[in-house]
Enzyme design. Structure first.
Site, PDB file in Angstrom:
ATOM      1  N   ASN A  46       7.396 -21.379  12.215  1.00  0.00           N
ATOM      2  CA  ASN A  46       6.699 -21.061  10.962  1.00  0.00           C
ATOM      3  C   ASN A  46       5.312 -20.467  11.193  1.00  0.00           C
ATOM      4  OD1 ASN A  46       6.022 -21.491   8.002  1.00  0.00           O
ATOM      5  ND2 ASN A  46       4.575 -22.904   8.977  1.00  0.00           N
TER       6      ASN A  46
ATOM      7  N   VAL B  15       0.111 -22.162  19.046  1.00  0.00           N
ATOM      8  CA  VAL B  15       1.363 -21.630  19.598  1.00  0.00           C
ATOM      9  C   VAL B  15       1.145 -20.432  20.526  1.00  0.00           C
ATOM     10  CG1 VAL B  15       2.812 -22.459  17.692  1.00  0.00           C
ATOM     11  CG2 VAL B  15       1.841 -20.142  17.588  1.00  0.00           C
TER      12      VAL B  15
ATOM     13  N   LYS C 202       6.083  -9.175  11.544  1.00  0.00           N
ATOM     14  CA  LYS C 202       7.158  -9.740  10.718  1.00  0.00           C
ATOM     15  C   LYS C 202       8.435  -8.935  10.864  1.00  0.00           C
ATOM     16  CE  LYS C 202       4.848 -13.304   9.249  1.00  0.00           C
ATOM     17  NZ  LYS C 202       5.188 -14.647   9.761  1.00  0.00           N
TER      18      LYS C 202
ATOM     19  N   TYR D 210       0.207  -7.515  10.722  1.00  0.00           N
ATOM     20  CA  TYR D 210       1.053  -8.546  10.107  1.00  0.00           C
ATOM     21  C   TYR D 210       2.468  -8.012   9.885  1.00  0.00           C
ATOM     22  CZ  TYR D 210       2.471 -12.173   6.752  1.00  0.00           C
ATOM     23  OH  TYR D 210       3.128 -13.185   6.106  1.00  0.00           O
TER      24      TYR D 210
END
Ligand code: NAD
Length: 258
Positions: free
Chosen positions: A87, A61, A157, A153
């Protein structure tokens, strides 16, 4: 109330294993038409072998031209798009920010944020043509709490939360709903590896590390991937037709990560 998802056209990124695989299978079993992309060709082949109705493409992606090819292929396979499940997301390294490798830090942003941008931007024209367009972004517990030693991370998010709220406003007039799912500890290889890593650092057993991880949870159970899939199906269905711009934790009410 209509939970019906039959014939919905659904695209799941990183759906060859883990949570994405559970989501792809759940939608397919509900009668939806599902396309999955992933970087793992053998895992895609085994998914397609087990579920021949699910079409697949190898795609990273974070690679814009690969995403262009995949979105075109998805559209020709499905004939349209109602539900996009963003996802794909990688964890990056476990290290404090001051010792983080800049290249690894960037790679996490490239996949988790830029990859979501590429897929979403290229899918929006197809979602606009749908009567029930839905985007689901896979954030995480790390997208509502700080996560020591996982700064890239957690940053991505939290970034997905901003993207979700912004896109919900931008796309609302087109009837496209945008929500985020924030899983905590999900049962599966990824979380088992996290526990193994912690056990090797601490000298504790995996069972002890599991108990420690659950210390800060009101409901002391790992989340099953199928439960994340069920939440995704609810949010994609017409029952949720007035829900947009929202962030949905599914984590046993976890109060802290550390
Ligand atoms: P995983 O690590 O099991 O990987 C799922 C799939 O992602 C794999 O098949 C892998 O090949 C694919 N993938 C990796 N990089 C990719 C890329 N650049 N392009 C396309 N596919 C790629 O993941 P998971 O644990 O199932 O997590 C899925 C999502 O849920 C992620 O966004 C993750 O951050 C989020 N999440 C997971 C947990 C958990 O405990 N597992 C908790 C919260 C959030």
């Amino acid at each position: 109330m209509d939970f019906e998802l039959r014939d919905r056209q659904v695209f799941v990124t990183a759906g060859a294993s883990g949570i994405g695989r559970a989501i792809a299978i759940a939608f397919a079993q509900a009668g939806a038409r599902v396309h999955v992309c992933d970087i793992d060709a053998p895992a895609l082949r085994s998914l397609a072998k087990e579920f021949p109705a699910i079409s697949t493409d190898v795609c990273d992606v974070s690679d814009r031209s690969a995403v262009e090819r995949t979105v075109a292929s998805m559209h020709s396979q499905l004939g349209g798009l109602d539900v996009l499940v963003n996802n794909a997301g990688i964890g990056g390294e476990t290290a404090p920010l001051e010792r983080s490798d800049p290249e690894v830090w960037s790679k996490v942003l490239e996949v988790n944020l830029k990859g979501t941008f590429h897929v979403t931007q290229l899918c929006i024209p197809h979602l606009r043509a749908s009567k029930s367009g839905v985007i689901l972004n896979m954030s995480a517990l790390a997208g509502r709490l700080g996560y020591p030693n996982r700064s890239a991370y957690s940053t991505t998010k939290w970034g997905l939360a901003g993207l979700t709220k912004t896109l919900a406003i931008e796309l609302g007039d087109s009837g496209i709903r945008v929500n985020a799912i924030l899983p905590g500890a999900v049962n599966g290889d990824r979380f088992q590896n996290v526990l193994k890593g912690r056990a090797s650092q601490s000298g504790r057993s995996i069972a002890q590390e599991t108990a420690l991880a659950m210390q800060n949870m009101s409901i002391k159970k790992l989340v099953e991937p199928e439960q994340v899939a069920a939440l995704a199906m609810f949010l994609a269905s017409d029952v949720a037709s007035t829900i947009s711009g929202q962030l949905f934790p599914i984590d046993g009410d976890t109060q802290s990560i550390a």
